[in-house]
Design a protein around this motif. Structure first.
Motif, PDB file in Angstrom:
ATOM      1  N   VAL A   2       2.808   4.750   8.228  1.00  0.00           N
ATOM      2  CA  VAL A   2       2.002   3.529   9.167  1.00  0.00           C
ATOM      3  C   VAL A   2       1.487   4.530  10.200  1.00  0.00           C
ATOM      4  CG1 VAL A   2       2.806   1.819  10.817  1.00  0.00           C
ATOM      5  CG2 VAL A   2       3.766   1.937   8.526  1.00  0.00           C
ATOM      6  N   TYR A   3       0.279   4.347  10.539  1.00  0.00           N
ATOM      7  CA  TYR A   3      -0.211   4.908  11.622  1.00  0.00           C
ATOM      8  C   TYR A   3       0.236   4.533  13.126  1.00  0.00           C
ATOM      9  CZ  TYR A   3      -4.043   6.835   8.721  1.00  0.00           C
ATOM     10  OH  TYR A   3      -4.656   7.546   7.845  1.00  0.00           O
ATOM     11  N   MET A  46      -8.588  14.514   1.901  1.00  0.00           N
ATOM     12  CA  MET A  46      -9.012  13.092   2.108  1.00  0.00           C
ATOM     13  C   MET A  46      -7.891  12.181   2.833  1.00  0.00           C
ATOM     14  SD  MET A  46     -12.024  12.239   0.733  1.00  0.00           S
ATOM     15  CE  MET A  46     -13.096  13.452  -0.135  1.00  0.00           C
ATOM     16  N   GLN A  47      -8.742  11.360   3.637  1.00  0.00           N
ATOM     17  CA  GLN A  47      -7.612  10.499   4.594  1.00  0.00           C
ATOM     18  C   GLN A  47      -7.938   8.943   4.180  1.00  0.00           C
ATOM     19  OE1 GLN A  47      -8.549  10.767   8.656  1.00  0.00           O
ATOM     20  NE2 GLN A  47      -6.897   9.175   9.309  1.00  0.00           N
ATOM     21  N   LEU A  48      -6.849   8.434   4.165  1.00  0.00           N
ATOM     22  CA  LEU A  48      -6.710   6.968   3.653  1.00  0.00           C
ATOM     23  C   LEU A  48      -6.625   6.035   4.852  1.00  0.00           C
ATOM     24  CD1 LEU A  48      -4.352   7.494   0.491  1.00  0.00           C
ATOM     25  CD2 LEU A  48      -6.653   6.703   0.534  1.00  0.00           C
ATOM     26  N   TYR A  49      -7.216   4.751   4.680  1.00  0.00           N
ATOM     27  CA  TYR A  49      -6.939   3.628   5.500  1.00  0.00           C
ATOM     28  C   TYR A  49      -6.665   2.428   4.868  1.00  0.00           C
ATOM     29  CZ  TYR A  49      -9.795   7.155   8.113  1.00  0.00           C
ATOM     30  OH  TYR A  49     -10.362   8.263   8.738  1.00  0.00           O
ATOM     31  N   PHE A  78       0.906  -1.291   0.214  1.00  0.00           N
ATOM     32  CA  PHE A  78      -0.055   0.036   0.200  1.00  0.00           C
ATOM     33  C   PHE A  78       0.802   1.165   0.005  1.00  0.00           C
ATOM     34  CE2 PHE A  78      -1.517   3.350   2.862  1.00  0.00           C
ATOM     35  CZ  PHE A  78      -2.539   3.778   2.157  1.00  0.00           C
ATOM     36  N   LEU A  79       1.869   1.289   0.653  1.00  0.00           N
ATOM     37  CA  LEU A  79       2.811   2.443   1.053  1.00  0.00           C
ATOM     38  C   LEU A  79       3.414   2.675  -0.351  1.00  0.00           C
ATOM     39  CD1 LEU A  79       4.544   1.845   4.516  1.00  0.00           C
ATOM     40  CD2 LEU A  79       2.570   3.100   3.829  1.00  0.00           C
ATOM     41  N   GLY A  84      -2.017   4.191   6.379  1.00  0.00           N
ATOM     42  CA  GLY A  84      -2.752   5.426   5.829  1.00  0.00           C
ATOM     43  C   GLY A  84      -2.379   6.383   5.378  1.00  0.00           C
ATOM     44  N   GLY A  85      -2.841   7.425   4.946  1.00  0.00           N
ATOM     45  CA  GLY A  85      -2.249   8.819   4.948  1.00  0.00           C
ATOM     46  C   GLY A  85      -3.596   9.714   4.435  1.00  0.00           C
TER      47      GLY A  85
END
Length: 538
Positions: free
Chosen positions: A184-185, A355-358, A159-160, A341-342
């Motif tokens: 990474v959260y 926008m936030q990603l998970y 994902f990253l 996320g991001g």
């Protein structure tokens, strides 16, 4: 009638902090009223156990929003913590402060003391960051923030890589110098246990003789003498009780319960209160108005390599994960489902991420009625990429249905009620498919399960996210802060306009929502609000 210097209604993310701050010098007596019960429950303390608390009425208010045209008429489930620690005891534990610009906007709206430079020292003092301290992050504070880089699922790394292929920078710390990018959260855990506001603040405060906590205490009304709040009426074990506040009443009941309690007490929209036969103590149209919330959706794929589904689904996998957790406090049960996320911008013209990603290395496509199946995911290898909007322009409201304090309020979210919110989400879901099409996921994906390849046109994509989106549990602003009493509920020191002896200290005072998860900002509000109370009562 018992009398305390301060009566705090709510032991959640902010109320727990206020109790600690007010009791630290030993000068003040403090009573904390909590409608829920103990947080000493296995699925509360085990980080991934929050799937089990998602519908549990023993720890959860289980609110239901009104049928929402913006969500295709769906009735959205609104979990809120009815427990010591409030929603910090049942949330997903992602620790995000928000963007610098969020707080600078608060200050620019006429709220001195709330700019990013003002709140940064407080954030640093709050934290005990496992990744270490620097000019942005703190060490030695009460809230332990875990760094999960060593334990993420291998798919999270893909994902990253996908984010980087699309031009998003790798961000080592979303609460550091910049927020944009993928990473990474960090989460609020310590030694494999949830680090709720109760664990960080309220439990230490309760060791002091000047603090008392009453659980099962459902506040029904704030008591007034003229325009001054002097106490609280509450019901405990079927008995109506009252307590007097010698200095101030502090309402820290959250964005749903705080406006409800104020309205039941005669503070709110005059016509609404009079319609229910409630005597108007102070009319304010903004109590319960200006509701803002983040809305989210997941896109889910079937893969051809093992995900967490293959660990958490079979009995033997559950047994292995359980043994790893019980013996070592490690493994998937010790983390959040959102490992990566991001933040990104749907339009380069945006001044900051919108926008936030998970990223979740497991999937829950198969429904399980009455349960959020985090601990029983799909039987095939699946993973999801979710997103939520950061600053929606849609506004809703939370209003009482009657004068009965036991009846849940009416929650009208008005999701996707503006063209801008719809356009932003349309661009965002298209971005998810771009991520899935990157080289990082090449050879890993087999099929898009939700919404599925048949959904292609803009109209179909909008219809899908209206049907499948819902709250990501970040309601704010229902008693918003501002300098103008005709446009807000509290001033910059969180005092209720037009009244004395009454403050609101929780996420309902946010002038506007922040970019990301709201729990850190709610704890910050408790920290600053508690310090203001101590300063004002020296």
């Amino acid at each position: 009638m018992q009398t305390y210097d301060f009566v705090i209604v709510g032991s959640g993310s902010a109320g727990s902090v206020v109790a600690e701050k007010l009791s630290a010098n030993g000068r003040f007596s403090v009573l904390v009223l909590e409608a829920g019960g103990t947080d000493r429950r296995f699925y509360v303390q085990m980080p991934l156990g929050y799937g089990k608390t998602f519908f549990d009425p023993r720890v959860n208010w289980n609110y239901k929003a009104e049928p929402d045209p913006g969500l295709a008429g769906n009735v959205d489930h609104w979990p809120r913590g009815k427990i010591i620690g409030g929603s910090s005891s049942i949330n997903a534990m992602v620790w995000i402060r928000g963007a610098r610009e969020d707080y600078d906007d608060w200050a620019a709206a006429g709220n001195p003391g709330w700019s990013y430079d003002d709140v940064l020292p407080a954030f640093r003092a709050i934290e005990d960051n496992e990744a270490g301290g620097d000019e942005w992050r703190g060490r030695g504070g009460p809230v332990h923030v875990s760094d999960n880089h060593r334990f993420i699922h291998p798919l999270t790394k893909r994902f990253l890589q996908a984010g980087e292929e699309l031009g998003l920078p790798r961000n080592p710390d979303f609460n550091g110098k910049a927020q944009d990018g993928v990473g990474v959260y960090q989460i609020t855990t310590r030694d494999g246990r949830r680090m709720s506001a109760a664990r960080a603040f309220l439990r230490p405060a309760l060791k002091r003789k000047n603090v008392r906590l009453e659980t099962g205490a459902h506040a029904t009304r704030i008591l007034f003498e003229g325009k001054r709040a002097v106490g609280v009426e509450y019901v405990r074990r079927g008995q109506k009780m009252t307590v007097r506040a010698g200095r101030e009443v502090v309402v820290s009941s959250g964005s749903v319960n705080t406006p409800q309690l104020l309205q039941l007490s005669g503070v709110g929209p005059a016509a609404l209160l009079q319609g229910f036969g409630i005597n108007v103590i102070h009319a304010n149209e903004h109590v319960g108005a200006n509701l803002q919330d983040h809305l989210g959706i997941n896109y889910t794929w079937r893969g051809n390599i093992a995900t967490l589904n293959q660990i958490l689904r079979p009995w033997w996998g559950k047994a292995m994960a359980g043994a790893q957790y019980l013996l070592l406090r490690r493994g998937p049960l010790s983390m959040s489902m959102n490992q990566g996320g991001g933040f990104f911008r749907t339009d380069p013209a945006q001044k900051r991420a919108n926008m936030q990603l998970y990223f979740q290395a497991f999937s829950t496509v198969l429904p399980r009625p009455g349960e959020r199946p985090i601990l029983s995911p799909d039987p095939w290898p699946g993973f999801s990429i979710g997103l939520s909007n950061c600053r929606p322009s849609s506004r809703g409201e939370i209003m009482i249905r009657s004068a009965d304090p036991m009846q849940h309020p009416r929650i009208s979210a008005n999701a996707f009620s503006t063209e801008n919110d719809v356009a932003e989400m349309l661009d965002a879901v298209k971005f998810l498919r771009k991520m899935a099409a990157t080289e990082a996921f090449d050879g890993v994906l087999e099929e898009e399960m939700l919404p599925g390849a048949r959904v292609q046109s803009d109209e179909e994509l909008v219809d899908d996210f209206r049907r499948r989106s819902g709250t990501v549990y970040h309601p704010v602003s229902t008693c918003r802060m501002g300098p103008d009493p005709s446009q807000s509920v509290v001033d910059a020191r969180l005092r209720v306009h037009g009244l004395e002896g009454l403050r609101i200290i929780d996420a309902s005072i946010f002038p506007s929502n922040i970019t990301g998860n709201t729990n850190a900002a709610a704890i910050l509000t408790g920290w600053k609000g508690g310090e203001m109370l101590v300063e004002d009562h020296r």
